[in-house]
Design a protein around this motif. Structure first.
Motif, PDB file in Angstrom:
ATOM      1  N   GLU A 326       8.332 -30.081 -22.166  1.00  0.00           N
ATOM      2  CA  GLU A 326       9.011 -28.935 -21.146  1.00  0.00           C
ATOM      3  C   GLU A 326       8.862 -28.424 -20.554  1.00  0.00           C
ATOM      4  OE1 GLU A 326       9.546 -26.584 -25.714  1.00  0.00           O
ATOM      5  OE2 GLU A 326      10.276 -29.059 -26.301  1.00  0.00           O
ATOM      6  N   HIS A 327       7.238 -28.464 -19.568  1.00  0.00           N
ATOM      7  CA  HIS A 327       6.931 -27.484 -19.381  1.00  0.00           C
ATOM      8  C   HIS A 327       6.941 -28.385 -18.081  1.00  0.00           C
ATOM      9  CE1 HIS A 327       3.778 -25.384 -17.108  1.00  0.00           C
ATOM     10  NE2 HIS A 327       3.179 -26.588 -16.630  1.00  0.00           N
ATOM     11  N   LEU A 328       6.855 -29.383 -17.903  1.00  0.00           N
ATOM     12  CA  LEU A 328       7.478 -29.493 -16.642  1.00  0.00           C
ATOM     13  C   LEU A 328       8.825 -30.144 -16.233  1.00  0.00           C
ATOM     14  CD1 LEU A 328       5.231 -33.576 -17.193  1.00  0.00           C
ATOM     15  CD2 LEU A 328       4.321 -31.429 -15.813  1.00  0.00           C
ATOM     16  N   GLU A 329       9.367 -30.019 -17.200  1.00  0.00           N
ATOM     17  CA  GLU A 329      10.534 -29.858 -17.298  1.00  0.00           C
ATOM     18  C   GLU A 329      11.630 -28.212 -16.225  1.00  0.00           C
ATOM     19  OE1 GLU A 329      14.185 -31.885 -16.485  1.00  0.00           O
ATOM     20  OE2 GLU A 329      12.184 -32.741 -17.818  1.00  0.00           O
ATOM     21  N   ARG A 330      10.552 -27.424 -17.121  1.00  0.00           N
ATOM     22  CA  ARG A 330      11.351 -25.992 -16.199  1.00  0.00           C
ATOM     23  C   ARG A 330      10.328 -25.690 -14.971  1.00  0.00           C
ATOM     24  NH1 ARG A 330       8.811 -24.570 -21.087  1.00  0.00           N
ATOM     25  NH2 ARG A 330       6.804 -23.144 -19.995  1.00  0.00           N
ATOM     26  N   LEU A 331       8.873 -26.383 -14.769  1.00  0.00           N
ATOM     27  CA  LEU A 331       8.857 -26.070 -13.146  1.00  0.00           C
ATOM     28  C   LEU A 331       9.346 -26.739 -12.791  1.00  0.00           C
ATOM     29  CD1 LEU A 331       4.808 -25.704 -13.790  1.00  0.00           C
ATOM     30  CD2 LEU A 331       6.487 -24.059 -13.642  1.00  0.00           C
ATOM     31  N   GLY A 332       9.669 -27.815 -12.846  1.00  0.00           N
ATOM     32  CA  GLY A 332      10.833 -28.790 -11.658  1.00  0.00           C
ATOM     33  C   GLY A 332      12.329 -28.317 -11.425  1.00  0.00           C
ATOM     34  N   GLU A 333      12.647 -27.210 -12.201  1.00  0.00           N
ATOM     35  CA  GLU A 333      14.097 -26.821 -12.501  1.00  0.00           C
ATOM     36  C   GLU A 333      13.986 -25.506 -11.636  1.00  0.00           C
ATOM     37  OE1 GLU A 333      16.614 -27.776 -12.899  1.00  0.00           O
ATOM     38  OE2 GLU A 333      16.099 -29.637 -13.815  1.00  0.00           O
ATOM     39  N   ARG A 334      12.725 -24.481 -11.581  1.00  0.00           N
ATOM     40  CA  ARG A 334      12.782 -23.133 -11.533  1.00  0.00           C
ATOM     41  C   ARG A 334      11.728 -23.335  -9.467  1.00  0.00           C
ATOM     42  NH1 ARG A 334       9.918 -18.295 -11.867  1.00  0.00           N
ATOM     43  NH2 ARG A 334       8.426 -18.115 -10.792  1.00  0.00           N
ATOM     44  N   MET A 335      11.437 -25.077  -9.748  1.00  0.00           N
ATOM     45  CA  MET A 335      10.990 -25.691  -8.070  1.00  0.00           C
ATOM     46  C   MET A 335      11.774 -25.567  -7.226  1.00  0.00           C
ATOM     47  SD  MET A 335       8.250 -25.781  -6.780  1.00  0.00           S
ATOM     48  CE  MET A 335       8.283 -26.716  -5.441  1.00  0.00           C
ATOM     49  N   ALA A 336      13.003 -26.096  -8.126  1.00  0.00           N
ATOM     50  CA  ALA A 336      14.810 -26.717  -7.233  1.00  0.00           C
ATOM     51  C   ALA A 336      15.060 -25.624  -7.181  1.00  0.00           C
ATOM     52  CB  ALA A 336      15.384 -27.696  -8.705  1.00  0.00           C
ATOM     53  N   ALA A 337      15.368 -25.108  -8.146  1.00  0.00           N
ATOM     54  CA  ALA A 337      16.482 -23.498  -7.349  1.00  0.00           C
ATOM     55  C   ALA A 337      15.576 -22.489  -6.520  1.00  0.00           C
ATOM     56  CB  ALA A 337      16.060 -22.587  -9.307  1.00  0.00           C
ATOM     57  N   GLY A 338      14.384 -22.463  -6.756  1.00  0.00           N
ATOM     58  CA  GLY A 338      13.783 -21.690  -5.615  1.00  0.00           C
ATOM     59  C   GLY A 338      14.608 -22.140  -3.989  1.00  0.00           C
ATOM     60  N   VAL A 339      14.351 -23.444  -4.073  1.00  0.00           N
ATOM     61  CA  VAL A 339      14.543 -24.409  -2.862  1.00  0.00           C
ATOM     62  C   VAL A 339      15.883 -24.006  -1.953  1.00  0.00           C
ATOM     63  CG1 VAL A 339      13.578 -26.063  -1.181  1.00  0.00           C
ATOM     64  CG2 VAL A 339      12.084 -25.656  -2.895  1.00  0.00           C
ATOM     65  N   GLY A 340      16.705 -23.974  -3.279  1.00  0.00           N
ATOM     66  CA  GLY A 340      17.668 -23.961  -3.171  1.00  0.00           C
ATOM     67  C   GLY A 340      18.705 -25.160  -2.385  1.00  0.00           C
ATOM     68  N   ALA A 341      19.284 -24.969  -2.174  1.00  0.00           N
ATOM     69  CA  ALA A 341      20.292 -26.476  -1.165  1.00  0.00           C
ATOM     70  C   ALA A 341      19.930 -27.421  -1.002  1.00  0.00           C
ATOM     71  CB  ALA A 341      21.243 -26.048   0.170  1.00  0.00           C
ATOM     72  N   GLY A 342      20.422 -28.958  -1.054  1.00  0.00           N
ATOM     73  CA  GLY A 342      19.211 -29.898  -1.747  1.00  0.00           C
ATOM     74  C   GLY A 342      17.921 -30.311  -2.126  1.00  0.00           C
ATOM     75  N   ALA A 343      17.856 -29.720  -2.757  1.00  0.00           N
ATOM     76  CA  ALA A 343      16.962 -29.769  -3.810  1.00  0.00           C
ATOM     77  C   ALA A 343      17.550 -30.490  -4.689  1.00  0.00           C
ATOM     78  CB  ALA A 343      16.344 -28.893  -4.153  1.00  0.00           C
ATOM     79  N   ILE A 344      16.248 -31.239  -5.188  1.00  0.00           N
ATOM     80  CA  ILE A 344      16.208 -31.770  -6.580  1.00  0.00           C
ATOM     81  C   ILE A 344      15.900 -31.987  -7.229  1.00  0.00           C
ATOM     82  CG2 ILE A 344      16.414 -34.357  -5.377  1.00  0.00           C
ATOM     83  CD1 ILE A 344      18.378 -35.615  -7.785  1.00  0.00           C
TER      84      ILE A 344
END
Ligand code: PMP
Length: 394
Positions: A326-344
């Protein structure tokens, strides 16, 4: 671009004189100054001294937040207390016997539970896992051919080095033509191309990642994996999911769990050993029978090495818990949202797709980050890996 690159290169040279000196010395005995060509870096490799949690330090004392994580193997973070305790407890009891120990049984039981495959064997790397899986498939089918995804990486054995890059010959010298002729590469997410290759090439197996992670991250389109499963079943072809990167990092049961398609074999390595060189192969019973009755030699001096198995046991049972995912998923999503367009993001992994690969731009981004204390995997796609030890701040 040129100007920015010059500036970042100069800053990097200023920050890493110790690595430069170490490189000068290392080249006298280590080929190209590194232990694996994947550790090469221009103008010199960065020589590390230690890691703790989400951070690593180089020989110049520079501190980095680590998003490279040893080519994504260290999903536990560095020197995790549970791994350190397990390895420290096993070491004085002897670390290698060439005979099985209970740790290997516990790890196999847990992997069976996670991946729904009933039989396991251990290896020392992802390359060995894939190499053995292909051999079992060849023995089972009596065929030699291998179908893979164009440009994908499955380790450095002869067969899997074919078509690791887009250009013919990108796999380097020393691969026999006879081996190259056995391998057929098809594009990812193209079920028709896969079905065509199976019909024409009549291969022993398909070896593939269920989600591509070695050319950026590419998710399977809806229905694609199911179509590959149907086509392999219809042609009696063994389906191998290479989960060296996805296994244990994107869900407790890797891509098998995440995408819900069951292959005949799974290959693991990287995150399994929590920093010790350990790999595994999971098999359905019908394929395991070839190993069990001795027709296929699945062997190796260090297979199931007690030190690696002690680390893997603590890793699976104490570190990579449901809460960790759950922790990895949450951080991963936060990273992608922070980086923005083109991030997955995909579990602990993520990357930024920026259109056509551009060597200079990739170098610039890597250097810019490294000069500011962020260590990432060098390469054409900007890839990150978060770990159990990363948090919202780092
Ligand atoms: N398969 C995949 C999908 C990989 O990413 C890798 C390594 N990057 C391997 C196999 C080979 O693993 P190893 O380097 O441990 O031999």
């Amino acid at each position: 671009m040129r100007e920015l690159l010059e500036r970042e290169r100069a800053l990097w040279a200023e920050r890493t004189p110790g690595s430069e000196r170490m490189f000068g010395r290392a080249r006298g005995s280590l080929a190209a100054g590194v232990a694996s060509s994947y550790q090469r870096l221009d103008p010199w490799p960065v020589y590390m001294t230690r890691g703790e949690g989400a951070r690593v330090w180089d020989v110049d004392g520079n501190e980095y937040i680590d998003f490279h994580n040893g080519f994504s193997a260290m999903v536990q973070g560095h020197a995790h207390p549970a791994i350190t305790a397990a390895v420290s407890a096993r070491q004085p009891l002897g670390t290698h016997f060439g005979a099985p120990t209970e740790e290997a049984v516990v790890v196999a039981e847990e992997l069976s539970r996670r991946f729904g495959l009933s039989r396991w064997r251990f290896t020392n790397s992802g390359t060995e896992s894939v190499m053995h899986a292909i051999r079992v498939a060849r023995a089972h089918t009596g065929r030699d051919g291998v179908v893979k995804i164009a440009g994908s990486y499955h380790g450095h054995a002869d067969t899997t080095m074919v078509s690791v890059g887009p250009e013919p010959g990108a796999w380097g010298a020393g691969i026999p033509d006879a081996i190259v002729a056995q391998v057929r590469a098809v594009p990812f997410n193209d079920a028709d191309a896969m079905a065509g290759a199976l019909a024409e090439a009549d291969p022993a197996c398909v070896v593939m990642e269920a989600a591509r992670t070695n050319a950026g991250i590419v998710l399977p389109e809806p229905g694609y994996l199911e179509a590959v499963r149907d086509a392999t079943r219809a042609t009696g072809t063994v389906l191998i999911f290479d989960e060296v990167k996805t296994g244990l990092t994107i869900a407790p049961g890797g891509a098998v769990e995440r995408f819900g398609v069951r292959p005949d074999m799974v290959t693991l390595a990287k995150a399994l050993g929590a920093g010790l060189p350990t790999g595994a192969i999971g098999m359905i019973e019908e394929l395991a029978a070839l190993v069990e009755d001795g027709r296929v030699h699945q062997v190796g001096t260090f297979n199931g090495n007690p030190l690696g198995m002690a680390a893997a046991r603590a890793n699976l049972l104490e570190v990579l818990t449901p809460a960790a995912y759950e922790h990895l998923e949450r951080l991963g999503e936060r990273m992608a949202a922070g980086v923005g367009a083109g991030a997955i993001a995909l579990g602990s992994k993520g990357c930024v797709h920026r259109g056509a690969p551009d060597r200079e731009r990739s170098e610039l981004i890597w250097l810019w980050l490294a000069n500011r204390g962020i260590f990432t995997t060098p390469g054409r796609e900007q890839e990150w890996n978060v770990t159990v030890a990363h948090d919202e701040a780092a």
